[in-house]
Design an enzyme around this catalytic site. Structure first.
Site, mmCIF file in Angstrom:
data_model
loop_
_atom_site.group_PDB
_atom_site.id
_atom_site.type_symbol
_atom_site.label_atom_id
_atom_site.label_comp_id
_atom_site.label_asym_id
_atom_site.label_seq_id
_atom_site.Cartn_x
_atom_site.Cartn_y
_atom_site.Cartn_z
ATOM 1 N N ASP A 1 0.863 -1.176 0.000
ATOM 2 C CA ASP A 1 0.000 0.000 0.000
ATOM 3 C C ASP A 1 0.907 1.236 0.000
ATOM 4 O O ASP A 1 2.111 1.141 0.254
ATOM 5 C CB ASP A 1 -0.884 -0.026 1.252
ATOM 6 C CG ASP A 1 -1.784 1.189 1.355
ATOM 7 O OD1 ASP A 1 -2.317 1.607 0.316
ATOM 8 O OD2 ASP A 1 -1.935 1.723 2.459
ATOM 9 N N LYS B 1 -5.127 27.181 -9.179
ATOM 10 C CA LYS B 1 -3.922 26.351 -9.079
ATOM 11 C C LYS B 1 -4.294 24.947 -9.541
ATOM 12 O O LYS B 1 -5.450 24.519 -9.427
ATOM 13 C CB LYS B 1 -3.397 26.313 -7.642
ATOM 14 C CG LYS B 1 -4.327 25.618 -6.653
ATOM 15 C CD LYS B 1 -3.772 25.647 -5.244
ATOM 16 C CE LYS B 1 -4.732 24.931 -4.291
ATOM 17 N NZ LYS B 1 -4.347 25.044 -2.895
ATOM 18 N N THR C 1 -2.606 1.319 -4.559
ATOM 19 C CA THR C 1 -3.126 2.388 -3.705
ATOM 20 C C THR C 1 -4.476 2.856 -4.210
ATOM 21 O O THR C 1 -4.802 2.696 -5.387
ATOM 22 C CB THR C 1 -2.137 3.578 -3.666
ATOM 23 O OG1 THR C 1 -2.691 4.630 -2.897
ATOM 24 C CG2 THR C 1 -1.853 4.090 -5.064
ATOM 25 N N ASP D 1 -1.417 -0.842 5.955
ATOM 26 C CA ASP D 1 -1.648 -0.344 7.318
ATOM 27 C C ASP D 1 -3.108 -0.010 7.574
ATOM 28 O O ASP D 1 -3.463 0.352 8.683
ATOM 29 C CB ASP D 1 -0.821 0.921 7.564
ATOM 30 C CG ASP D 1 -1.397 2.128 6.858
ATOM 31 O OD1 ASP D 1 -1.488 3.191 7.481
ATOM 32 O OD2 ASP D 1 -1.782 2.001 5.685
ATOM 33 N N ASN E 1 -8.551 -0.766 4.327
ATOM 34 C CA ASN E 1 -8.710 -1.070 2.907
ATOM 35 C C ASN E 1 -7.671 -2.078 2.423
ATOM 36 O O ASN E 1 -7.756 -2.555 1.289
ATOM 37 C CB ASN E 1 -8.600 0.215 2.079
ATOM 38 C CG ASN E 1 -7.255 0.892 2.249
ATOM 39 O OD1 ASN E 1 -6.766 1.048 3.362
ATOM 40 N ND2 ASN E 1 -6.639 1.288 1.158
#
Length: 1325
Positions: free
Chosen positions: A654, A844, A954, A1062, A1065
């Site tokens: 992850d 931005k 991820t 960690d 998910n």
């Protein structure tokens, strides 16, 4: 009392004509009308004040309250005027809609009345006025029709068809998997699962069946079970029954005990999570809570009705009601509360569907909830039980609600808005949550309470009902409704909803924005009240998590296959020995019985002690891992697979919280001609201080800075023109960064100190705002309407703006914009667009989209590329000034586009592009770093050198994943990154596959959507190419996709896969892997609980794999080979003995000699091999290539196995053959010599194989030898003890031992010299 003959016109509230409780008395005809009691059309016309038909004489009235359910009725005052005066707003069509609803639906009071016949008592304005106060939502066609109270069948006129429909609806409701109706703060009619999490593999009932099945699925366990059972047959019995049964029982007891211990530990950890305390609101019935009610009695009252009639003039009264309803919006405020609220504490496991949780910052959400209300921490929203409710006050009870929902922004907020209402900032129903435990995204998510419940007093929550879909694993989708019903009993009942939503505008829809899923964390400082909708196994996180499974190491499977070879060898030897005898039959023994007896005698070839030794070895490895001072906090949760740590070839990691700390820091800013980083930021602070230096202004209404203002400063005197230009640029870009964001400042008290912090949906923005504060511009206040910047040193306001429009960041647009109007004074003379303030558009975004928006320049591409190579997340900042006319023109067009039914989003974006996103002034580029975990870069490099292919999976954005892959050195410098995103066409997919096939040294970056397409259409082709790539980065992955990738790599490559994460998910991925590692971080508890190994830092993984994993595998391989050798050599001795006895199946070593050899006399030295190590830790880390060798499985292969088989046959034949030749063929002297040599041979073989000596090894070898010598006097039943004291015994033992051992040792030395192993090579360097 005479019956009413017709509907009469409404009178003022204080009219004597209406000063009766006619609203409490109703005709039976109204409740149960007879056929032909007037046409529907006539009734509708009567409702509108146009009487067209006479209403037939009705039966005598009965008190309506006697038909209502008493609890809520007794506890609340209900005499407010719900809909009186509605026609003043021209809303008569709502009345018509409500009557139309009655045609096909139930009404408030009677569930089964004929269509339209119950409209009379609900008439407003022109039909007999009802005194009963009703919430606005119902009057406007809300959910009255389907949320009414059930009446007895003798009163209701329900038809058979309606009853059938009700039964069908009830049947659907009782199915927990279907759509659910949740009564808030009440017991549910449907039983839902408890809210407890469980990572346990077994239950009390399944433990024995499952574990025994797992054990006997191993061939050698089944083999020994059959051998043990064979001893129950007298012709096959050899020695004592316990000789064969006891070892098997011991093995099973050890294994089952270890499994039970591991599972009990899991349950203990689950219990900690399930015992977490939460504050739950308890709603009590006012009648039981002892609420005080008015003593004014009504004419026909059987039960006192706690109400007081108002005597206000009609016009004022109607105005009050209208104002009240506009403010409350369907809150149904009552003179008396529907319940009294108190707080109780509940454990997580005791929470139920419908419970209302009180959550504050840092709380983990224990179940899937719907957010009802968000309040600032200062708000006092709960009344103490038994608090007196005023019923004599002439004003409506809106003050309480207003107080609950008022903001606490303070004087600055009031100043900021220049007299406008700015209170909504703190209690506008907003809260932020962190979802990184659910989907891996680091951004804070904004969640909103439904306006229906946000503006409702907490005491009225009992009147709410939630309709939600069936449990689903989709974490980004939710559809439901929130309904406000007349009574709590209605909320607890179920009704069908045949009408369409557009006829019920006040039944509020619910979306994902109104929810918070289990394992998310409240990030706001506000108090969040939420109703539990899904619990336990039906939560999103639980449905996305695969169930726990028993994991078996690769070494176990390899030993299992070797055992089958040994078993085949046993059968072959047995048949050969009987065949050499000629399949002859002796007295009492036929040839097939002899084969069976030989099989039992040779059963030691398949060593049952192998499992015991390996399991004890695993326990030792687990102990070393958990006690390693270099890995503090490491926990082994699955002690059956430590050897697999030494065989990993694919690492799936992850990103958030695993590779990164999820802490952003502004590292660099470039303003076109100069770049600032690190210590140079002090120069930026100097420029900002000079740029915003104000002349002394001590007035109460000081001047403020705007982009056009220029203050002279003594510091600027004598400055060069270039320096002044740079200072101006720095000032402009800092001001832009301080304003162009979605950050809100918050304050909290810690240890008596006020600490200011920021909250936002993106940690990038927080990092930038913190940077602007560090250089001299602090965000002092912000709400939906404006912002104020102040000096961090003096706290003096520097700039103040009014927010006109915000264009939030999206993954498609990749940019964020804001239009602001500057105030030139703290308290401007004019507020609004008519003022003289400058209007600016700031934006931005990513360089890929901003490059075409900003004005032409020659430095942007180069600078963004430089920052990207450093692994920084770049943002390009630009601005544009708008005239009042330009803004008004844009605003009109934008508003027009926002009202379009079709193509709304594209139309709005087109307007923004046309009016705003053209030729922006380029101000600068920022570089933000996502801080990596400690030592991530060297760790990833070491793992790559160890031959491990690393994939990063991820849930975060594509740009973020790319930046982290570069900054962490997952992608080598200069390595090509092939990006595949938003793939939808199959032909394009094939092109990508062909490219990757031709360029296997590139890194693949793919998003979840494209990954799903590949796994659907080109599953095998994709994985066959992907596993060849040095690195793969998959972003926007769901938890299910992560698990699917892990399973796919396992299935295709047949290699060991390790997954590390960690968050919640990552649980599915961790459980799907061969080895799951969980990082215990700030939010790492759930992953840690589900993982096989738990560590605290990512860099500990290298030690876990390269050191502990390597040692575990090497030691277990050596241990397994020794145990096989130990069993095989005694079987060879038995074979030689049987040959000497003319192939008779007689035992050589019986009873204690057989059991003692495998336990007391050899177990400790062999087991001490788990302490051996070929290299020290420093060399293992220095040469990670040593780890790469293990993946080939050479430490325990068919080659090494057959080498040990050959050694066992050689030594067994020599030991038994020479013992028989030098003593006697059969007798106690021969047994004494061969058995003694056998024990000494095993002890010395252990000593020869040891690479690094440990004191425990010395003690075990010497201690075992002394134990054997000490036990000889007790072995008189097997040995000739007098012969043992002679010199003849000693020289025979020495000679046979030397012949057995010397050639073996010599062969090992020659092999090491000719072809030294890798660890010998690095030791010699």
């Amino acid at each position: 009392m005479p019956p009413s003959n017709s509907y009469h016109l409404a009178k003022p509230p204080d009219s004597p004509v209406d000063d009766s409780d006619s609203d409490l008395e109703i005709d039976l005809e109204e409740l149960d009308p007879q056929p032909g009691s007037g046409s529907d059309q006539g009734r509708r016309n009567g409702f509108l004040g146009q009487r067209t038909e006479a209403i037939e004489q009705r039966a005598p009235r009965i008190a309506l309250r006697t038909l209502r359910m008493g609890g809520l009725r007794r506890g609340a005052t209900r005499n407010e005027y719900g809909e009186l005066g509605r026609s003043h707003d021209g809303n008569d069509e709502d009345a018509e809609n409500m009557l139309r609803d009655g045609d096909a639906n139930n009404t408030r009071y009677s569930e089964g009345s004929a269509p339209g016949d119950d409209d009379a008592p609900l008439l407003r304005e022109h039909g007999g006025a009802s005194r009963r106060r009703r919430p606005k939502a119902f009057a406007e066609g809300g959910s009255l029709r389907d949320l009414s109270m059930r009446l007895p069948s003798f009163i209701t006129g329900a038809t058979a068809e309606q009853v059938d429909n009700d039964e069908e609806q009830d049947k659907d409701e009782d199915d927990p998997s279907a759509s659910r109706l949740v009564a808030v703060a009440a017991s549910q009619s449907t039983r839902f699962p408890p809210n407890s999490i469980s990572n346990a593999k077994y239950t009390a009932w399944s433990f024995l069946p499952v574990t025994l099945y797992n054990e006997f699925s191993f061939f050698f366990n089944m083999y020994f079970l059959l051998v043990a059972l064979s001893q129950a047959i007298p012709p096959l019995r050899i020695g004592y029954l316990t000789t064969y049964v006891a070892p098997l029982a011991f093995v099973l007891m050890i294994t089952l005990g270890k499994e039970a211990y591991d599972d009990i530990q899991r349950r203990h950890r689950d219990n900690e999570a399930n015992s977490e305390e939460y504050t739950v609101l308890q709603f009590e019935d006012p009648s039981r809570a002892g609420s005080r009610r008015s003593n004014k009695k009504l004419k026909s009252a059987h039960v006192p009705r706690g109400s007081k009639r108002f005597k206000a003039p009609e016009r004022d009264r109607l105005a009050d009601i209208q104002e009240e309803e506009e403010q409350v919006e369907a809150s149904g405020a009552r003179k008396g509360p529907s319940s009294y609220v108190s707080e109780i504490s509940k454990k997580s496991r005791d929470l139920k569907v419908g419970d209302v949780l009180k959550l504050t910052k840092g709380h983990r959400v224990p179940a899937d909830v719907v957010i009802l209300k968000c309040l600032s921490m200062e708000s006092s929203f709960l009344k103490s039980p038994g608090a007196e409710v005023s019923t004599t006050d002439e004003t409506l009870l809106l003050d309480d609600i207003d107080q609950h929902d008022e903001g606490t922004s303070g004087d600055i907020a009031a100043d900021l808005e220049g007299g406008e209402d700015g209170a909504e900032g703190s209690s506008a129903g907003e809260t932020f949550i962190r979802t990184d435990q659910l989907d891996g995204e680091t951004d804070w998510k904004l969640r909103l309470a439904s306006p229906l419940s946000q503006n409702l007093a907490v005491e009225e929550f009992v009147l709410l009902r939630i309709t939600a879909g069936k449990p689903d694993k989709k974490v980004n989708e939710f559809t439901g409704t929130l309904e406000l019903v007349p009574t709590q009993q209605d909320a607890m009942g179920a009704r069908s909803n045949p009408q369409s939503d557009d006829e019920r505008p006040k039944v509020t829809p619910l979306s994902i924005d109104n929810t918070a899923w289990a394992n998310t964390v409240i990030a706001s400082h506000a108090i969040t009240l939420a109703a539990i909708t899904y619990t336990g196994p039906q939560t999103r996180s639980a449905l996305s998590t695969s169930p726990s499974r028993s994991k078996t190491g690769l070494l176990e499977y390899e030993i299992n296959s070797l055992t089958k070879i040994l078993c085949f060898l046993t059968l072959a030897i047995s048949i050969i020995l009987v065949a050499l005898e000629g399949f002859g039959n002796t007295q009492g023994n036929v040839w097939y019985v002899k084969i069976m007896r030989f099989l039992v005698l040779f059963s030691t070839i398949v060593p049952i002690s192998l499992r015991v030794n390996l399991d004890l070895g695993k326990s030792v490895y687990s102990y070393f891992i958990q006690r390693d001072p270099g890995m503090p906090g490491a926990v082994v949760r699955t002690s059956t697979i430590p050897e697999d740590l030494g065989r990993i070839e694919y690492l799936l990691s992850d990103k958030t919280g695993t590779l990164t700390q999820n802490e952003m820091e502004m590292k660099k800013i470039h303003v076109g001609t100069v770049s600032y980083a690190n210590d140079a930021m002090d120069e930026v602070a100097t420029y900002v201080k000079q740029g915003f230096h104000h002349p002394a202004d001590v007035s109460s209404n000081p001047a403020l800075a705007t982009p056009s203002t220029s203050y002279s400063s003594s510091a600027n005197v004598g400055a060069t023109r270039t320096r002044r230009e740079i200072g101006s640029r720095v000032r402009d870009v800092t001001l832009a960064l301080a304003l162009c964001h979605n950050v809100t400042p918050t304050t909290e008290e810690e240890d008596g100190r006020t600490i200011k912090s920021y909250q936002a949906s993106s940690p990038d923005e927080i990092a930038i705002v913190r940077w602007t504060e560090s250089v001299g511009l602090r965000l002092g206040h912000r709400d939906r309407k404006g912002m104020m910047l102040e000096s961090p040193e003096t706290g003096r306001p520097v700039a103040k703006v009014r927010i006109l429009d915000i264009f939030p960041f999206t993954s498609e647009g990749k940019r964020m914009g804001i239009i602001v109007q500057f105030y030139d004074r703290l308290r401007p003379e004019k507020v609004g667009l008519s003022g003289s303030g400058e209007i600016w558009f700031y934006q931005k975004g990513a360089d890929t989209v901003m490059g075409s928006i900003v004005a032409a320049n020659d430095w942007l591409d180069e600078e963004t590329a430089n920052m990207a190579r450093e692994g920084l997340r770049t943002l390009v900042v630009g601005r544009k000034r708008l005239s009042l006319k330009e803004y008004q023109e844009f605003s009109a067009k934008y508003h027009e586009a926002s009202l379009a039914i079709g193509g709304r989003e594209s139309g709005m974006q087109a307007v923004v592009s046309q009016y705003l996103e053209r030729d922006l002034e380029l101000l600068g580029v920022t570089g933000v770093e996502d801080k990596l975990q400690k030592d991530v870069k060297p760790s990833l490099e070491l793992l790559r050198n160890a031959g491990i292919k690393i994939w990063m999976l991820t849930g975060d954005k594509v740009e973020t994943a790319r930046c982290v892959a570069v900054s962490s050195k997952l992608v080598a410098r200069g390595q090509y990154i092939h990006t595949i995103a938003k793939m939808r066409r199959k032909d394009a997919m094939q092109e990508h596959l062909d490219f990757l096939r031709s360029k296997t040294d590139s890194c693949l970056l793919i998003d979840g959507e494209s990954l799903s397409m590949f796994l659907t259409h080109y599953r095998r082709e994709f994985i066959s190419i992907a596993v060849l790539l040095p690195a793969v980065v998959a972003c926007r992955c769901s938890p299910t996709q992560k698990a699917e990738v892990a399973k796919l790599i396992k299935e295709y490559t047949k290699k060991r896969v390790c997954c590390i994460g960690d968050g919640g998910n990552d649980v599915s991925m961790i459980q799907a892997a061969d080895v799951g590692v969980g990082i215990v971080g700030k939010e790492g508890r759930q992953a840690s609980l589900a993982a096989d190994f738990s560590i605290e830092q990512f860099h500990h993984l290298t030690k876990l794999l390269v050191w502990h994993g390597r040692n575990s595998y090497k030691r277990s391989a050596k241990l397994a080979q020794f145990v096989i050798h130990r069993g095989l050599i005694i079987a060879v001795c038995q074979t030689m003995y049987s040959i000497a006895l003319n192939f008779e199946p007689e035992g050589l070593y019986k009873d204690w000699l057989l059991v003692g050899y495998a336990t007391v006399y050899t177990a400790a030295p062999v087991l001490s091999l788990v302490l051996d190590k070929d290299v020290d830790e420093g060399l293992a880390n220095l040469y990670p290539e040593l780890y790469k060798e293990l993946t080939k499985g050479r430490s325990l292969s068919y080659r090494t196995f057959f080498v040990w088989v050959f050694v066992s046959i050689y030594q067994g034949c020599l030991i038994q053959g020479l013992s028989q030749v030098l003593t006697e063929v059969d007798g106690p002297k021969m047994v004494a010599v061969s058995y003694t040599v056998l024990v000494l041979n095993e002890l010395l073989m252990v000593a020869i194989e040891i690479t690094t000596w440990h004191w425990v090894m010395v003690v075990s070898i010497v201690g075992t030898f002394l134990m054997y010598v000490g036990s000889i006097p007790f072995l008189g039943g097997y040995f000739d003890l007098r012969f043992l004291l002679t010199v003849g015994f000693l020289w025979r033992v020495a000679a046979i031992g030397a012949i057995s051992l010397i050639p073996t040792y010599a062969g090992k030395v020659i092999r090491r010299t000719m072809k030294p192993p890798s660890y010998r090579k690095v030791q010699g360097i």
